[in-house]
Write a protein that holds these residues in place. Structure first.
Motif, mmCIF file in Angstrom:
data_model
loop_
_atom_site.group_PDB
_atom_site.id
_atom_site.type_symbol
_atom_site.label_atom_id
_atom_site.label_comp_id
_atom_site.label_asym_id
_atom_site.label_seq_id
_atom_site.Cartn_x
_atom_site.Cartn_y
_atom_site.Cartn_z
ATOM 1 N N VAL A 147 67.587 -44.508 99.984
ATOM 2 C CA VAL A 147 66.670 -45.652 99.979
ATOM 3 C C VAL A 147 65.315 -45.244 99.397
ATOM 4 O O VAL A 147 64.705 -46.001 98.630
ATOM 5 C CB VAL A 147 66.522 -46.221 101.405
ATOM 6 N N ALA A 148 64.828 -44.058 99.720
ATOM 7 C CA ALA A 148 63.545 -43.597 99.192
ATOM 8 C C ALA A 148 63.608 -43.431 97.676
ATOM 9 O O ALA A 148 62.670 -43.802 96.958
ATOM 10 C CB ALA A 148 63.142 -42.290 99.864
ATOM 11 N N ALA B 127 65.689 -45.018 95.618
ATOM 12 C CA ALA B 127 65.801 -46.352 95.032
ATOM 13 C C ALA B 127 64.452 -47.048 95.031
ATOM 14 O O ALA B 127 64.071 -47.708 94.051
ATOM 15 C CB ALA B 127 66.828 -47.173 95.806
ATOM 16 N N TRP B 128 63.680 -46.909 96.099
ATOM 17 C CA TRP B 128 62.360 -47.517 96.177
ATOM 18 C C TRP B 128 61.442 -46.935 95.101
ATOM 19 O O TRP B 128 60.699 -47.658 94.446
ATOM 20 C CB TRP B 128 61.778 -47.285 97.570
ATOM 21 N N ALA B 129 61.489 -45.624 94.902
ATOM 22 C CA ALA B 129 60.649 -44.985 93.891
ATOM 23 C C ALA B 129 61.025 -45.456 92.489
ATOM 24 O O ALA B 129 60.151 -45.706 91.657
ATOM 25 C CB ALA B 129 60.773 -43.467 93.999
ATOM 26 N N VAL C 38 62.444 -48.368 91.644
ATOM 27 C CA VAL C 38 62.011 -49.757 91.480
ATOM 28 C C VAL C 38 60.504 -49.824 91.309
ATOM 29 O O VAL C 38 59.995 -50.581 90.468
ATOM 30 C CB VAL C 38 62.473 -50.601 92.692
ATOM 31 N N LEU C 39 59.763 -49.037 92.056
ATOM 32 C CA LEU C 39 58.313 -49.019 91.921
ATOM 33 C C LEU C 39 57.895 -48.559 90.535
ATOM 34 O O LEU C 39 57.003 -49.142 89.919
ATOM 35 C CB LEU C 39 57.705 -48.113 92.995
#
Length: 83
Positions: free
Chosen positions: A19-20, A22-24, A26-27
């Protein structure tokens, strides 16, 4: 996998890392997309989350004071002037 690490703890840690990452990603994509447009092309776009700006200033409001209110205000100004 170490013996002291349970299967649920290993899955939880793996999921958290996934999740971390994927978040990075997308950011980074969002930031890259916002930088790719030139400032000249963005002049007509407005931000939807902000309220519309007024074109003219609001009208000035004034209230007439009675003579007693004027005397009370003058006394208050004198008291504050001493401090």
């Amino acid at each position: 996998m170490p013996d002291y690490l349970s299967v649920l703890a290993a899955l939880g840690a793996s999921l958290l890392v996934l999740v971390a990452v994927a978040w990075a990603v997308v950011l980074m994509l969002l930031l890259r997309g916002s930088r790719s447009g030139s400032t000249a092309g963005r002049t007509g776009r407005t931000l939807s989350g902000l309220p519309r700006q007024r074109q003219a200033a609001p009208h000035v409001e004034s209230v007439e004071l009675t003579p007693a209110e004027q005397d009370a205000f003058a006394g208050l100004v004198r008291q504050l002037g001493r401090h």
